[in-house]
Design a protein around this motif. Structure first.
Motif, short mmCIF file in Angstrom:
data_model
loop_
_atom_site.label_atom_id
_atom_site.label_comp_id
_atom_site.label_asym_id
_atom_site.label_seq_id
_atom_site.Cartn_x
_atom_site.Cartn_y
_atom_site.Cartn_z
N ALA A 181 -4.33 3.31 1.71
CA ALA A 181 -4.73 4.56 1.30
C ALA A 181 -5.19 4.63 -0.10
O ALA A 181 -6.39 5.34 -0.32
N VAL A 182 -4.53 3.94 -1.01
CA VAL A 182 -4.90 4.01 -2.19
C VAL A 182 -5.94 2.81 -2.95
O VAL A 182 -7.01 3.03 -3.24
N ASP A 183 -5.71 1.58 -2.09
CA ASP A 183 -6.53 0.59 -2.84
C ASP A 183 -7.56 0.12 -1.28
O ASP A 183 -8.43 -0.75 -1.57
N LYS A 184 -7.41 0.67 -0.23
CA LYS A 184 -7.86 0.29 1.06
C LYS A 184 -8.14 -1.12 1.44
O LYS A 184 -9.14 -1.86 1.87
N LEU A 185 -6.87 -1.60 1.13
CA LEU A 185 -6.56 -3.08 1.39
C LEU A 185 -6.51 -3.34 2.77
O LEU A 185 -6.07 -2.62 3.73
N ASP A 186 -7.03 -4.41 3.39
CA ASP A 186 -6.78 -5.04 4.78
C ASP A 186 -5.30 -5.20 4.97
O ASP A 186 -4.30 -5.49 4.09
N ILE A 187 -5.08 -5.16 6.15
CA ILE A 187 -3.29 -5.46 6.38
C ILE A 187 -3.08 -6.62 5.79
O ILE A 187 -1.69 -6.61 5.32
N THR A 188 -3.65 -7.63 6.47
CA THR A 188 -3.28 -8.85 5.89
C THR A 188 -3.14 -9.11 4.54
O THR A 188 -2.30 -9.80 3.88
N SER A 189 -4.38 -8.60 3.71
CA SER A 189 -4.06 -8.67 2.23
C SER A 189 -3.07 -7.93 1.58
O SER A 189 -2.43 -8.18 0.46
N ALA A 190 -2.75 -6.80 2.29
CA ALA A 190 -1.87 -5.87 1.62
C ALA A 190 -0.32 -6.38 2.02
O ALA A 190 0.48 -6.36 0.93
N VAL A 191 -0.15 -7.23 2.99
CA VAL A 191 1.20 -7.82 3.08
C VAL A 191 1.24 -9.05 2.38
O VAL A 191 2.48 -9.00 1.54
N LYS A 192 0.24 -9.55 1.99
CA LYS A 192 0.46 -10.76 1.09
C LYS A 192 0.49 -10.25 -0.33
O LYS A 192 1.49 -10.88 -1.27
N GLU A 193 -0.02 -9.13 -0.83
CA GLU A 193 -0.05 -8.41 -1.99
C GLU A 193 1.48 -7.96 -2.18
O GLU A 193 1.98 -7.89 -3.38
N MET A 194 2.19 -7.26 -1.25
CA MET A 194 3.42 -6.95 -1.27
C MET A 194 4.39 -7.82 -1.49
O MET A 194 5.38 -7.40 -2.01
#
Length: 331
Positions: free
Chosen positions: A179-192
């Motif tokens: 919602a905030v950074d519009k990350l793709d799911i794969t990128s979001a999981v790696k970032e987390m």
């Protein structure tokens, strides 16, 4: 707030029942104080409550109609309830994404609207669908633990390989990262997986804690127990008032009506639905604030910086009487 932070670090579930309820109540109050500055924040919550209430009502209406021998209408009601049940993950994630966006816009000093959240979510609809499918798959995997292994379970685990071990964390932080950074799911999981390195020292202790634990279950089970006892008594003593069946108890045929029980569980489910959606809303708000504080602390409006830290630490926050006073403070 009378909240034992050391116990919270170990596990919110370890708190005594009464202390847990009190803490959740205080957390809800603080949530309203911190992010209750925009009425649009509650609109996704209202829509989720209405959606689930309609779904529940269709399902229980099927049981009522069945008891009154309206089998065709009962099957139709069951079918509509089933369709709503299948779609609920997609609907919930869409509303939670909108709520997360509104919360973020609020804490950075903007004046968001639900219409704006709807427009923003349309750009993220593919991400929302993927999160919903992950929810469904993870739900299947968790429930399948009670039914042993199997080729389907193996394929699902293969499909979501690497996600299951971080799902508790992903479940809290995935929505705001999209919602905030519009990350793709794969990128979001790696970032987390890297987020913990960026958590401020004052907040390290509560990173990844599911602070609400099993509070819904602890609240609803006593309510259901009381409702069942009362409705069972009505079903026995009021069997002449409702459609009834004959039950063999110790060799004696006893007239009993299931209509009061169905009604009681319908009322109980409506109550637990409101409570569950409230808990979900609090978690979306809390972890959106947490995500913003970790990733974009410089964007948070100045007059909320200190209060948000207290809020995230589950400390009490001071209420501000109105928005005008807040504007003066900010200036």
């Amino acid at each position: 707030m009378s909240f034992d932070f050391e116990k919270a670090n170990q596990s919110f579930d370890s708190l005594p029942y009464t202390e847990r309820l009190k803490s959740v109540g205080n957390l809800a109050k603080s949530t309203l104080t911190i992010v209750g500055k925009d009425k649009d924040i509650v609109k996704p919550w209202i829509r989720m409550v209405v959606y689930h209430s309609i779904m529940i009502t269709f399902i229980f209406a099927g049981f009522f109609l069945w008891q009154y021998n309206h089998l065709g209408y009962a099957l139709g009601s069951f079918f509509l309830g089933f369709l709503l049940f299948l779609y609920k993950h997609f609907y919930d994630n869409k509303q939670e994404m909108r709520m997360s966006w509104i919360v973020y816009e609020t804490v950075i000093g903007n004046d968001p609207s639900y219409k704006g959240a709807t427009t923003a979510s349309k750009e993220l609809k593919w991400h929302i669908r993927k999160i919903a499918w992950i929810d469904i798959l993870m739900s299947f995997v968790n429930k399948s633990k009670f039914f042993g292994g199997g080729i389907i379970k193996m394929l699902i685990r293969l499909f979501i390989a690497g996600l299951e071990e971080v799902w508790d964390l992903a479940n809290h932080y995935l929505l705001p990262s999209v919602a905030v950074d519009k990350l793709d799911i794969t990128s979001a999981v790696k970032e987390m997986k890297k987020l913990k390195e960026r958590v401020p020292e004052s907040l390290v202790g509560i990173f990844g804690i599911d602070f609400l634990g099993r509070v819904v279950r602890h609240v609803t089970i006593p309510a259901y127990t009381i409702l069942f006892i009362i409705s069972a008594a009505l079903g026995y003593f009021g069997s002449e008032l409702f459609p009834s069946s004959t039950i063999d108890i110790g060799g004696d045929d006893v007239a009993f009506s299931f209509v009061p029980i169905i009604f009681a569980f319908w009322v109980g489910k409506l109550f637990s639905n409101i409570f569950e959606r409230t808990v979900t809303g609090i978690k979306v708000i809390y972890f959106t604030v947490f995500y913003t504080k970790i990733t974009h602390p410089e964007r948070i409006r100045d007059d909320m910086q200190e209060d948000l830290v207290d809020y995230l630490k589950l400390d009490p926050v001071e209420e501000v009487d109105n928005l005008e006073e807040q504007e003066v403070v900010q200036e």
